[in-house]
Write a protein that holds these residues in place. Sequence first.
Motif, PDB file in Angstrom:
ATOM      1  N   ALA A   1       0.831  -1.200   0.000  1.00 50.53           N
ATOM      2  CA  ALA A   1       0.000   0.000   0.000  1.00 50.53           C
ATOM      3  C   ALA A   1       0.864   1.249   0.000  1.00 50.53           C
ATOM      4  CB  ALA A   1      -0.913  -0.004   1.233  1.00 50.53           C
ATOM      5  N   SER A   2       0.233   2.337  -0.385  1.00 49.08           N
ATOM      6  CA  SER A   2       0.862   3.651  -0.310  1.00 49.08           C
ATOM      7  C   SER A   2       0.116   4.461   0.742  1.00 49.08           C
ATOM      8  CB  SER A   2       0.784   4.354  -1.665  1.00 49.08           C
ATOM      9  OG  SER A   2       1.371   5.639  -1.580  1.00 49.08           O
ATOM     10  N   VAL A   3       0.876   5.115   1.626  1.00 52.42           N
ATOM     11  CA  VAL A   3       0.270   5.892   2.703  1.00 52.42           C
ATOM     12  C   VAL A   3      -0.344   7.166   2.135  1.00 52.42           C
ATOM     13  CG1 VAL A   3       0.724   7.161   4.842  1.00 52.42           C
ATOM     14  CG2 VAL A   3       1.867   4.975   4.412  1.00 52.42           C
ATOM     15  N   VAL A   4      -1.612   7.408   2.476  1.00 55.07           N
ATOM     16  CA  VAL A   4      -2.309   8.640   2.092  1.00 55.07           C
ATOM     17  C   VAL A   4      -2.216   9.640   3.239  1.00 55.07           C
ATOM     18  CG1 VAL A   4      -4.536   9.639   1.448  1.00 55.07           C
ATOM     19  CG2 VAL A   4      -3.855   7.410   0.528  1.00 55.07           C
ATOM     20  N   SER A   5      -2.465   9.169   4.476  1.00 57.41           N
ATOM     21  CA  SER A   5      -2.376  10.039   5.653  1.00 57.41           C
ATOM     22  C   SER A   5      -2.305   9.175   6.903  1.00 57.41           C
ATOM     23  CB  SER A   5      -3.581  10.983   5.730  1.00 57.41           C
ATOM     24  OG  SER A   5      -4.775  10.243   5.923  1.00 57.41           O
ATOM     25  N   THR A   6      -1.932   9.809   8.008  1.00 60.22           N
ATOM     26  CA  THR A   6      -1.916   9.113   9.292  1.00 60.22           C
ATOM     27  C   THR A   6      -2.609   9.983  10.336  1.00 60.22           C
ATOM     28  OG1 THR A   6       0.224  10.023   9.935  1.00 60.22           O
ATOM     29  CG2 THR A   6       0.241   7.887   8.830  1.00 60.22           C
ATOM     30  N   ALA A   7      -3.150   9.322  11.339  1.00 59.49           N
ATOM     31  CA  ALA A   7      -3.715   9.989  12.503  1.00 59.49           C
ATOM     32  C   ALA A   7      -3.133   9.264  13.717  1.00 59.49           C
ATOM     33  CB  ALA A   7      -5.241   9.907  12.480  1.00 59.49           C
ATOM     34  N   GLU A   8      -3.652   9.542  14.894  1.00 59.27           N
ATOM     35  CA  GLU A   8      -3.064   8.988  16.118  1.00 59.27           C
ATOM     36  C   GLU A   8      -2.876   7.474  16.075  1.00 59.27           C
ATOM     37  OE1 GLU A   8      -4.226   8.672  20.777  1.00 59.27           O
ATOM     38  OE2 GLU A   8      -4.631  10.551  19.746  1.00 59.27           O
ATOM     39  N   ASP A   9      -3.929   6.721  15.773  1.00 53.07           N
ATOM     40  CA  ASP A   9      -3.811   5.259  15.724  1.00 53.07           C
ATOM     41  C   ASP A   9      -4.337   4.692  14.409  1.00 53.07           C
ATOM     42  OD1 ASP A   9      -6.492   5.713  16.115  1.00 53.07           O
ATOM     43  OD2 ASP A   9      -6.755   4.180  17.657  1.00 53.07           O
ATOM     44  N   GLU A  10      -4.380   5.533  13.387  1.00 53.86           N
ATOM     45  CA  GLU A  10      -4.910   5.114  12.087  1.00 53.86           C
ATOM     46  C   GLU A  10      -3.951   5.505  10.971  1.00 53.86           C
ATOM     47  OE1 GLU A  10      -9.697   5.530  12.800  1.00 53.86           O
ATOM     48  OE2 GLU A  10      -8.662   7.171  11.812  1.00 53.86           O
TER      49      GLU A  10
ATOM     50  N   GLU B   1      -8.049   3.680  -6.516  1.00 56.53           N
ATOM     51  CA  GLU B   1      -8.457   5.067  -6.290  1.00 56.53           C
ATOM     52  C   GLU B   1      -9.055   5.255  -4.912  1.00 56.53           C
ATOM     53  OE1 GLU B   1     -10.546   7.150  -9.350  1.00 56.53           O
ATOM     54  OE2 GLU B   1      -9.533   6.005 -10.916  1.00 56.53           O
ATOM     55  N   ALA B   2      -9.819   4.286  -4.458  1.00 57.97           N
ATOM     56  CA  ALA B   2     -10.465   4.393  -3.152  1.00 57.97           C
ATOM     57  C   ALA B   2      -9.451   4.092  -2.048  1.00 57.97           C
ATOM     58  CB  ALA B   2     -11.637   3.421  -3.058  1.00 57.97           C
ATOM     59  N   ALA B   3      -9.396   4.977  -1.073  1.00 55.77           N
ATOM     60  CA  ALA B   3      -8.503   4.769   0.070  1.00 55.77           C
ATOM     61  C   ALA B   3      -9.269   4.057   1.172  1.00 55.77           C
ATOM     62  CB  ALA B   3      -7.980   6.105   0.564  1.00 55.77           C
ATOM     63  N   GLN B   4      -8.546   3.354   2.018  1.00 58.15           N
ATOM     64  CA  GLN B   4      -9.178   2.716   3.162  1.00 58.15           C
ATOM     65  C   GLN B   4      -8.370   3.039   4.411  1.00 58.15           C
ATOM     66  OE1 GLN B   4      -8.819  -1.435   1.700  1.00 58.15           O
ATOM     67  NE2 GLN B   4      -8.075  -1.885   3.747  1.00 58.15           N
TER      68      GLN B   4
ATOM     69  N   ASP C   1       4.734   7.029   1.427  1.00 59.19           N
ATOM     70  CA  ASP C   1       5.536   5.873   1.825  1.00 59.19           C
ATOM     71  C   ASP C   1       4.902   4.598   1.294  1.00 59.19           C
ATOM     72  OD1 ASP C   1       7.238   7.530   3.263  1.00 59.19           O
ATOM     73  OD2 ASP C   1       6.500   6.907   5.236  1.00 59.19           O
ATOM     74  N   THR C   2       5.724   3.640   0.923  1.00 56.83           N
ATOM     75  CA  THR C   2       5.236   2.323   0.529  1.00 56.83           C
ATOM     76  C   THR C   2       5.396   1.389   1.718  1.00 56.83           C
ATOM     77  OG1 THR C   2       5.858   2.690  -1.768  1.00 56.83           O
ATOM     78  CG2 THR C   2       5.494   0.407  -1.091  1.00 56.83           C
ATOM     79  N   ILE C   3       4.304   0.706   2.062  1.00 54.03           N
ATOM     80  CA  ILE C   3       4.309  -0.187   3.217  1.00 54.03           C
ATOM     81  C   ILE C   3       3.751  -1.549   2.834  1.00 54.03           C
ATOM     82  CG2 ILE C   3       4.138   1.673   4.921  1.00 54.03           C
ATOM     83  CD1 ILE C   3       1.134   1.109   5.154  1.00 54.03           C
ATOM     84  N   LEU C   4       4.138  -2.560   3.604  1.00 55.71           N
ATOM     85  CA  LEU C   4       3.516  -3.877   3.524  1.00 55.71           C
ATOM     86  C   LEU C   4       2.689  -4.029   4.788  1.00 55.71           C
ATOM     87  CD1 LEU C   4       6.303  -6.276   2.217  1.00 55.71           C
ATOM     88  CD2 LEU C   4       4.397  -5.293   0.971  1.00 55.71           C
ATOM     89  N   VAL C   5       1.427  -4.395   4.617  1.00 54.42           N
ATOM     90  CA  VAL C   5       0.498  -4.512   5.736  1.00 54.42           C
ATOM     91  C   VAL C   5       0.058  -5.975   5.828  1.00 54.42           C
ATOM     92  CG1 VAL C   5      -1.647  -3.667   6.740  1.00 54.42           C
ATOM     93  CG2 VAL C   5      -0.315  -2.172   5.243  1.00 54.42           C
ATOM     94  N   SER C   6       0.309  -6.600   6.983  1.00 61.38           N
ATOM     95  CA  SER C   6      -0.119  -7.978   7.213  1.00 61.38           C
ATOM     96  C   SER C   6      -1.308  -7.982   8.154  1.00 61.38           C
ATOM     97  CB  SER C   6       1.020  -8.793   7.834  1.00 61.38           C
ATOM     98  OG  SER C   6       2.108  -8.846   6.955  1.00 61.38           O
ATOM     99  N   TYR C   7      -2.278  -8.840   7.851  1.00 62.26           N
ATOM    100  CA  TYR C   7      -3.513  -8.922   8.629  1.00 62.26           C
ATOM    101  C   TYR C   7      -3.659 -10.308   9.231  1.00 62.26           C
ATOM    102  CZ  TYR C   7      -4.528  -5.157   5.331  1.00 62.26           C
ATOM    103  OH  TYR C   7      -4.460  -4.035   4.553  1.00 62.26           O
TER     104      TYR C   7
END
Length: 167
Positions: A70-79, A110-113, A143-149
């Motif tokens: 994923a590519s980071v669009v924005s960050t908040a406190e815990d999101e 296009e849609a962010a989550q 930033d490019t990140i790898l997110v594991s669920y």
Amino acid sequence: IDLENYSLSQDTELVALQDDSLFYTADESGTTAASSEDLQAGSIVLVKWDADTGNAAEIILQNDGHTDAASVVSTAEDEVTVSLYQSDALSSNTLSSYDSLDLSSSTLEEAAQTLTAADDTRIYRYENGLLSSAALSDLREGDTILVSYTSSDSTTPSQIVLISAAS
């Protein structure tokens, strides 16, 4: 595998896999037989060493469900709000290292989550071949990140790895 009382080492260790090494995956439902093909970059493993040979006798792989780039669009406190890459790069679980991830021919949705980090979400930075601990506040737009669920939840990541910082 509960990592609460462990810290990430800067050391990288090569684990010699023998023909008689036993592989298992572990998830909410217990353990099942696995193989070395189930390992990928970012896998969390518990290794039981053979005291006589020094080789890996048993390897338990934590099964965290699936991983998205994923590519980071924005960050908040815990999101963290992300756009996912449409890519086959992770679908076959053949990622052998973070350096081998090629997203050059991938497109972003296009849609962010928005993903919510739990207290036990592990966050790392990958740089110069090493993983180091990081925080959600270290992530920046682009930033490019790898997110594991975990296998049961696709909105609360179990692990986030920053693999490429935005310029």
